[in-house]
Design a protein around this motif. Structure first.
Motif, PDB file in Angstrom:
ATOM      1  N   ASP A  77       0.809  -1.235   0.000  1.00 38.83           N
ATOM      2  CA  ASP A  77       0.000   0.000   0.000  1.00 38.83           C
ATOM      3  C   ASP A  77       0.840   1.282   0.000  1.00 38.83           C
ATOM      4  OD1 ASP A  77      -2.250  -1.624   0.088  1.00 38.83           O
ATOM      5  OD2 ASP A  77      -2.337  -1.564   2.269  1.00 38.83           O
ATOM      6  N   ARG A 210      -1.666  -4.506  10.608  1.00 39.35           N
ATOM      7  CA  ARG A 210      -2.379  -4.154   9.392  1.00 39.35           C
ATOM      8  C   ARG A 210      -3.065  -5.355   8.758  1.00 39.35           C
ATOM      9  NH1 ARG A 210       1.412  -2.187   5.471  1.00 39.35           N
ATOM     10  NH2 ARG A 210      -0.407  -1.265   4.484  1.00 39.35           N
ATOM     11  N   ASN A 211      -4.315  -5.121   8.341  1.00 39.26           N
ATOM     12  CA  ASN A 211      -5.057  -6.114   7.563  1.00 39.26           C
ATOM     13  C   ASN A 211      -5.186  -7.450   8.277  1.00 39.26           C
ATOM     14  OD1 ASN A 211      -5.087  -4.236   5.280  1.00 39.26           O
ATOM     15  ND2 ASN A 211      -2.911  -4.722   5.131  1.00 39.26           N
ATOM     16  N   GLY A 241      -4.674  -1.417   8.950  1.00 39.75           N
ATOM     17  CA  GLY A 241      -4.717  -1.548   7.490  1.00 39.75           C
ATOM     18  C   GLY A 241      -5.499  -0.424   6.845  1.00 39.75           C
ATOM     19  N   SER A 243      -8.022  -0.376   4.966  1.00 39.56           N
ATOM     20  CA  SER A 243      -9.480  -0.468   5.056  1.00 39.56           C
ATOM     21  C   SER A 243      -9.949  -0.436   6.504  1.00 39.56           C
ATOM     22  CB  SER A 243      -9.955  -1.757   4.391  1.00 39.56           C
ATOM     23  OG  SER A 243      -9.397  -2.866   5.081  1.00 39.56           O
ATOM     24  N   GLU A 244      -9.002  -0.334   7.431  1.00 40.36           N
ATOM     25  CA  GLU A 244      -9.360  -0.387   8.854  1.00 40.36           C
ATOM     26  C   GLU A 244      -9.191   0.962   9.548  1.00 40.36           C
ATOM     27  OE1 GLU A 244      -7.703  -4.961   9.521  1.00 40.36           O
ATOM     28  OE2 GLU A 244      -6.315  -3.282   9.607  1.00 40.36           O
TER      29      GLU A 244
END
Lengths: 333, 166, 127
Positions: A77, A210-211, A241, A243-244
């Motif tokens: 990312d 992360r993730n 992450g 998306s978090e």
């Protein structure tokens, strides 16, 4: 396709061993992960192999390892790593000047790409005389063995590793590439199930988590974040992450934005960015395409403020005088 | 171990390394769902043969033999098409496959070596290798047979064996 | 964005074409380095070249050195996509002026991540 009974058994096994959910609809994934193991063990299909799992603990451990393997990229990312070098590192170089040492934690490290990506950034950006340790933990012992060996297949090396870093930090080792001893010596490993109480741990300046929370239910997520809180230094950083970011981390945490990245920080931590706090990413940095700001550039040693584009970017153009675009500002799309 | 200037670089090609490289090629272009499986195959497969050679501080030939239905299946997969591939497509796809496997095998050694352009033929043997077989993988994919062979320079291999046994 | 795909294998060109057109690129193709140079002379100039190493007529390494000799082509990003995977070969290609290096075999994600490092993934493709 895997039978419902077999799938339920595997999902239950994974939940008990790792607390990760494996919901209906993921049959295809389970099948893809277990079929190679099944064939290797001489079974025609996954159902026959699952029957074996019911009575063979060693095979169960292998199956759990196979199910928890996640595809990982180096510098996954990009933006979190940019935030690490541009914001977190300058702040920590100031606040840790008395010890000249940093402690990082790569939680759920999988095969170690995140831990070694951070090791490279540290080696390339830490001023002389500074040291750093990256603690890499995972629920899978097989993964930790891989992290310690620091060996990666050709296919894995292609995933997001800038070619300049590949030639600087890796050597060929048979069909694989091995990360240099210099970076391997920065990593410590420990088997750790995030969903269970933690053993005594050091205080970390930066935690990368992360993730991985996405695999847990709400209660487990909240428990993990509470336990992680105890391991983060009062002025430290937690990175979730991409998306978090929006996740409400619960009591004791505040959020701060840097570039495209949300950092979670223990409540009361002095902001690492001047305009941190209420404003969203766009308000702080301007729109996409603006150059990343380096707010602490004047207060830290020059060696620590090398721009991300020169440190993460791939290569200086040979004799052309052109400048590489930074990784976060697509040109002429 | 003694080293002299005319000693060739290490010419041992480990079957595990070749298998790992082959798996990498297969998973990247043909998907990880159906793995390559070890199999017992007849001495002569018939069908397509694709080969590349390595020349330089060590010499080798890497050969892939596949039956025609597998050649066509692999080609269709690589081209992302459902329809039956043309013969020229099959020839090109097998050439690229052996190029990738061969190039990766070349990099197993530290010496300086060049990779040839691929040679692909149907119903023929690869150019006779004046080399000694050092590695053989007999495999199936989706039930169809393929074989990967690595030949190395006989003199280099003999010298290497002496070094390893001594 | 425009990409020139340079590889003697039509299969490989097809694989790469599908990946970059998925990102919104237009593409042209060349079967060797000389053909690629001829196409660049004729225009349009690509933003990106994906370059195999071992090709007939002119190999990809020579192509990179030729492009780097031309001041007016300095903005073209050069990415090797090749099975050549020795440490010293990668160093050579970078020193000659290649910006990135992908080793065959690769997955589509590998190409996309490398282009992302170079700032060459159009924004709408990542949204």
């Amino acid at each position: 396709m895997i039978s419902t009974a077999s799938f339920d058994f595997v999902a239950d096994l994974q939940r008990r061993e790792t607390a990760m959910r494996c919901e209906p609809g993921k049959e295809y994934l389970v099948e893809a992960r277990l079929l190679p193991l099944a064939r290797e063990a001489g079974y025609e299909d996954v159902d026959a192999y699952v029957a074996r799992l019911r009575v063979d603990a060693a095979a169960r451990a292998d199956a759990v390892d196979a199910l928890t393997i996640n595809e990982t990229s180096w510098f996954r990312d990009l933006a979190p790593y940019q935030t690490f070098t541009d914001t977190m590192l300058p702040a920590l170089l100031e606040s840790r000047a008395h010890v000249r040492h940093l402690e990082l934690w790569s939680a759920a490290c999988s095969s170690g790409q995140e831990a070694y990506s951070l090791a490279m950034l540290l080696r390339e950006n830490l001023p002389p005389g500074w040291t750093a340790t990256i603690h890499a933990t995972d629920v899978s012992r097989a993964m930790l063995t891989r992290v310690k060996a620091g060996r990666y297949s050709q296919v894995e090396m292609n995933r997001g590793m800038p070619a300049t870093r590949l030639v600087r930090w890796f050597e060929r080792a048979g069909s694989e590439w091995q990360v240099s001893e210099e970076l391997r010596s920065m990593i410590t490993t420990e088997q750790l199930n995030l969903a269970a109480p933690f053993p005594p741990m050091r205080r970390f300046d930066v935690v990368f988590l992360r993730n991985v929370l996405i695999y847990f239910d709400a209660q487990t997520k909240s428990d993990i974040l509470r336990r992680v809180h105890h391991t983060v230094a009062p002025d430290g950083f937690l990175l979730l992450g991409t998306s978090e970011y929006a996740l409400d981390a619960g009591p004791g945490w505040q959020r701060e934005v840097s570039g495209k990245t949300w950092m979670h920080r223990p409540e009361g931590a002095r902001p690492a960015t001047p305009a941190a706090g209420a404003a969203g990413p766009a308000g702080v940095r301007g729109g996409a395409g603006s150059a990343p700001a380096r707010p602490l550039a004047t207060t830290v040693p020059a060696t620590a403020t090398a721009s991300f584009s020169s440190t993460l970017g791939t290569v200086a153009r040979a004799g052309t005088g052109a400048t590489l675009p930074t990784s976060l500002t697509p040109q002429g799309a | 171990m003694t080293t002299t200037t005319d000693t060739p670089v290490d010419t041992v090609v480990r079957v595990e390394d070749v298998r790992a490289l082959l798996d990498g090629v297969w998973e990247s272009f043909l998907g990880a769902e159906e793995p390559l499986l070890t199999a017992a195959l007849p001495a002569h497969l018939g069908g397509w043969t694709a080969a590349v050679s390595v020349t330089g501080t060590w010499r080798a030939q890497i050969t892939i033999e596949v039956v025609d239905p597998l050649a066509r299946l692999v080609t269709a997969h690589m081209l992302g098409r459902d329809e039956e591939p043309a013969v020229e497509d099959v020839r090109d796809a097998l050439g690229e496959l052996v190029n990738m496997v061969g190039g990766n095998i070349k990099s197993l050694h530290h010496g300086t070596a060049m990779l040839s352009l691929p040679w692909v033929g149907y119903g023929e043997d690869a150019p006779p290798p004046l080399l000694r077989e050092t590695c053989r993988l007999d495999l199936t994919w989706r039930g169809l047979p393929l074989r990967v062979l690595v030949h190395v320079s006989a003199s280099a291999a003999a010298a290497d064996e002496r070094r390893h046994s001594g | 964005m425009h990409a020139l795909i340079i590889d003697d294998s039509t299969t490989m060109r097809s694989i790469l074409r599908r990946i970059v057109t998925g990102l919104g690129y237009t593409t042209a193709e060349a079967g060797d380095g000389q053909q690629a140079l001829d196409q660049m002379e004729a225009g349009p100039l690509p933003d990106l070249c994906l370059i195999d190493w071992n090709m007939p007529v002119m190999d990809g390494y020579t192509f990179v050195t030729r492009v780097r000799d031309r001041e007016e082509w300095r903005d073209v990003t050069l990415m090797m996509v090749t099975t050549e995977s020795e440490h010293n070969q990668i160093v050579r290609a970078l020193a000659a002026g290649a910006h990135e290096y992908v080793i065959k075999p690769f997955t589509p994600d590998a190409i996309i991540e490398k282009l992302d490092l170079l700032g060459l993934v159009p924004q709408e493709a990542t949204a």
